[in-house]
Design a protein around this motif. Structure first.
Motif, PDB file in Angstrom:
ATOM      1  N   UNK A 231       0.662  -1.248   0.112  1.00 53.87           N
ATOM      2  CA  UNK A 231       0.023  -0.026  -0.094  1.00 53.87           C
ATOM      3  C   UNK A 231       0.833   1.296  -0.044  1.00 53.87           C
ATOM      4  N   UNK A 232       0.934   1.777  -1.159  1.00 53.07           N
ATOM      5  CA  UNK A 232       1.870   3.042  -1.239  1.00 53.07           C
ATOM      6  C   UNK A 232       1.670   4.119  -0.507  1.00 53.07           C
ATOM      7  N   UNK A 233       2.680   5.137  -0.376  1.00 53.74           N
ATOM      8  CA  UNK A 233       2.355   6.561   0.231  1.00 53.74           C
ATOM      9  C   UNK A 233       1.999   6.448   1.491  1.00 53.74           C
ATOM     10  N   UNK A 234       2.303   5.332   2.484  1.00 47.99           N
ATOM     11  CA  UNK A 234       2.047   5.226   3.702  1.00 47.99           C
ATOM     12  C   UNK A 234       3.103   6.328   4.412  1.00 47.99           C
ATOM     13  N   UNK A 235       2.380   7.141   5.149  1.00 44.15           N
ATOM     14  CA  UNK A 235       2.715   8.298   5.932  1.00 44.15           C
ATOM     15  C   UNK A 235       3.323   8.131   7.334  1.00 44.15           C
ATOM     16  N   UNK A 236       2.460   7.378   7.873  1.00 39.25           N
ATOM     17  CA  UNK A 236       2.729   7.232   9.520  1.00 39.25           C
ATOM     18  C   UNK A 236       2.330   5.719   9.800  1.00 39.25           C
ATOM     19  N   UNK A 237       2.947   4.838  10.774  1.00 43.34           N
ATOM     20  CA  UNK A 237       2.476   3.920  11.261  1.00 43.34           C
ATOM     21  C   UNK A 237       2.659   3.903  12.931  1.00 43.34           C
ATOM     22  N   UNK A 238       1.460   3.892  13.519  1.00 45.05           N
ATOM     23  CA  UNK A 238       1.635   3.992  14.980  1.00 45.05           C
ATOM     24  C   UNK A 238       2.105   2.775  15.478  1.00 45.05           C
ATOM     25  N   UNK A 239       2.732   2.740  16.698  1.00 45.99           N
ATOM     26  CA  UNK A 239       3.388   1.520  17.435  1.00 45.99           C
ATOM     27  C   UNK A 239       2.349   0.833  18.109  1.00 45.99           C
ATOM     28  N   UNK A 240       2.637  -0.248  18.427  1.00 48.36           N
ATOM     29  CA  UNK A 240       1.898  -1.401  19.135  1.00 48.36           C
ATOM     30  C   UNK A 240       2.595  -1.620  20.419  1.00 48.36           C
ATOM     31  N   UNK A 241       2.517  -1.244  21.466  1.00 47.33           N
ATOM     32  CA  UNK A 241       3.011  -1.267  22.562  1.00 47.33           C
ATOM     33  C   UNK A 241       2.384  -2.487  23.500  1.00 47.33           C
ATOM     34  N   UNK A 242       3.127  -3.272  24.077  1.00 51.46           N
ATOM     35  CA  UNK A 242       2.732  -4.616  24.582  1.00 51.46           C
ATOM     36  C   UNK A 242       2.929  -4.470  26.225  1.00 51.46           C
ATOM     37  N   UNK A 243       1.648  -3.990  26.599  1.00 53.38           N
ATOM     38  CA  UNK A 243       1.757  -3.748  28.269  1.00 53.38           C
ATOM     39  C   UNK A 243       1.280  -5.148  28.834  1.00 53.38           C
ATOM     40  N   UNK A 244       2.366  -5.359  29.652  1.00 52.81           N
ATOM     41  CA  UNK A 244       2.020  -6.813  30.606  1.00 52.81           C
ATOM     42  C   UNK A 244       0.946  -6.606  31.686  1.00 52.81           C
ATOM     43  N   UNK A 245      -0.206  -7.185  31.467  1.00 54.52           N
ATOM     44  CA  UNK A 245      -1.061  -7.081  32.780  1.00 54.52           C
ATOM     45  C   UNK A 245      -0.298  -7.854  33.864  1.00 54.52           C
TER      46      UNK A 245
END
Length: 160
Positions: free
Chosen positions: A33-47
């Motif tokens: 998918x071209x022209x991707x401008x920003x990819x947010x992070x995925x954090x892994x919060x340990x419960x």
């Protein structure tokens, strides 16, 4: 151990998607998918799970599930060329889901041997983006995270 490369740039990062052909198995083909401008992070919060007992004078915990937060946003430049590609991805994802086939997303860097993989469900429409004077027109696709796979063998994506 000495590290030869101090870091990796995000220049050249590619965002792509693939629909399972066999339920539960990473697709063999991915479409960029071209022209991707920003990819947010995925954090892994340990419960945490309270493992305290009556004799403990201080609370004690053990690790529980890792929570992704459930939502992932990916922003694209909206143009007359990118919008149809995004619409195709949304349609293919919806069609696949109706057949119990999930959509996988790949984030790959030309400077990394592996890529990041996320299995998720995007919405069904391109949302109305915020607009202001003298700015780039971008739109964020919100993806509900089904499964964070993490780093795995990179698949060379094809261009649409």
């Amino acid at each position: 151990m000495a590290v030869a490369i101090p870091g990796i740039s995000t220049l050249g990062v590619i965002f792509s998607y693939g629909i399972e052909t066999t339920s539960g198995t990473k697709p063999k083909t991915f479409t960029q998918l071209p022209r991707c401008n920003d990819i947010s992070e995925i954090t892994l919060e340990t419960e945490t799970i309270d493992a305290s007992a009556l004799e403990d004078m201080q609370s004690r915990y053990i690790a529980g599930r890792q929570d992704t937060g459930g939502n992932w946003d990916v922003t694209f430049n909206l143009t007359n060329e990118t919008i149809p590609l995004l619409e195709t991805m949304l349609e293919e994802s919806s069609t696949g889901l109706a057949s119990n086939l999930r959509t996988w997303f790949q984030v790959s860097s030309p400077n990394m041997e592996k890529a990041f993989f996320v299995v998720g469900q995007p919405g069904t429409k391109i949302p109305l983006p915020a607009m202001a004077q003298n700015e780039l027109l971008t739109g964020a696709i919100s993806i509900a995270i089904d499964e964070y796979v993490g780093l795995d063998t990179k698949v060379e994506p094809t261009e649409e």
